[in-house]
Design an enzyme around this catalytic site. Sequence first.
Site, short mmCIF file in Angstrom:
data_model
loop_
_atom_site.label_atom_id
_atom_site.label_comp_id
_atom_site.label_asym_id
_atom_site.label_seq_id
_atom_site.Cartn_x
_atom_site.Cartn_y
_atom_site.Cartn_z
CG ASP A 274 120.22 42.98 -27.09
OD1 ASP A 274 120.22 43.37 -28.46
OD2 ASP A 274 121.08 42.37 -26.58
NE ARG B 159 122.77 43.24 -14.77
CZ ARG B 159 123.09 44.63 -15.31
NH1 ARG B 159 123.13 45.54 -14.79
NH2 ARG B 159 123.69 44.49 -16.57
CG ASP C 168 124.62 40.70 -15.88
OD1 ASP C 168 125.13 40.59 -14.61
OD2 ASP C 168 125.12 41.60 -16.60
CB SER D 34 129.11 44.58 -24.29
OG SER D 34 128.29 44.35 -23.04
N1 ARG Z 1 131.48 40.12 -15.94
C1 ARG Z 1 130.86 41.04 -15.01
C2 ARG Z 1 130.05 40.40 -14.28
O1 ARG Z 1 129.62 39.13 -14.47
C3 ARG Z 1 130.13 42.27 -16.11
C4 ARG Z 1 129.07 41.73 -16.90
C5 ARG Z 1 128.30 42.95 -17.68
N2 ARG Z 1 129.59 43.45 -18.67
C6 ARG Z 1 129.24 44.05 -19.77
N3 ARG Z 1 130.17 44.67 -20.31
N4 ARG Z 1 128.20 44.24 -20.33
O2 ARG Z 1 129.44 40.87 -13.31
#
Ligand code: ARG
Length: 402
Positions: free
Chosen positions: A14, A94, A123, A174
């Site tokens: 991406d 983040r 995110d 992912s």
């Molecule tokens: N659900 C988790 C969060 O909101 C992880 C999100 C990212 N997960 C991923 N497999 N890309 O913090």
Amino acid sequence: MAQKVVLAYSGGLDTSVAIRWIKEKYNMDVIAVTADVGGDRDLEAVREKALRVGAVQAIVVDARADFVKHFAFPTLRADAIYQGVYPLATALSRPLIARLLVDVAEKEGASAVAHGCTGKGNDQVRMDVGVAALAPHLRIIAPAREWGMTREQTIAYAQRHAIPIPVTSASPYSIDQNLWGRSIECGVLEDPWVEPPEDVFAWTASPQNAPDQPAYVEISFEKGLPTALDGREMDGIALIQELNALAGRHGVGRIDHIEDRLVGIKSREIYEAPAAIVLFTAHQALEAMTLSREQLKFKQKVAGEYADLIYNGLWFSSFHQDLAAYVQSTQRCVTGTVRLKLHKGACKVVGRRSPCSLYRHSLATYDKGDEFDQDASVGFIHIWGLPVRVQAQAQPESKWTL
Ligand code: ARG
């Protein structure tokens, strides 16, 4: 001259497509920034790829020490675990990345920042709100939220523009990872009835294949910060890495969570967080020895609020500053050592000691040396039970009958 945009670049499909897409759609020069938060990737290759795909500049920042000191360890001191199970690894990285984008944007005179988050997750909120808190004038571009391409279309776009497709995008999952943990979603995991297949896990042994002999580890804390393993002092990065390896080998740290995203969706996420689980367990055990009943009870409420605000993207908020000041104050006496046993997926506290322990053997013991005045209990109970006795006499109709 084209305007500049600073993109949070992972090297994945991406964000690689995003470099090209931003040039086409917005005619801006893309500066790619990659934060090393301990995700174990070849970051020189990531940097080269950014340039190959069309970034005018590509920067890799070793943010591991910053991540541990300012994000992971403060969260540990707060005992902040989302919905009681998720140690917040992804959520913690983040705001760090948002701050990095803002720093580079200011240095390079960019008018915008960009990230690869979709429009369904947490995110995007963490990135957008983080940037807004630090630099409200910056424009935010989120290609994956704007372009409306399916995964197949994104792959086709990459092929059309000779953007290399990473082997990892062949994986059905992912994945996001850093020192504090690994987050896995998508593929077969989207069926909450399906047990996570073994190929989901990379950091932890299956408990049934873990060694039959348990491992013991001693973790020392000073004012709520871990400082040593088995008496060996080490920095936070090394300590977390060593615990991830040790606890992972013993199958500790697997989490299967149906979680509530801020945007209202329930999602199924698998996590591996061996070091974080061991450290949270040890830290809480030490607090049980060194904090009063009232401190423990109130701190638990604060921990819930703390976890929610991190999860919900409010890292750079006044509310966080206020809670952090409280947590800092609570850690004055959280000093000592905890001994844990790691065995076939379980992490159990088996010992604890502290120079400022509130545990008094002479008060607790049933053997000789007892200094607790049992006669004094009679008067104490007389006063404690007074309102109950008065009420039972005055309001016989509300007396308990079972
Ligand atoms: N659900 C988790 C969060 O909101 C992880 C999100 C990212 N997960 C991923 N497999 N890309 O913090």
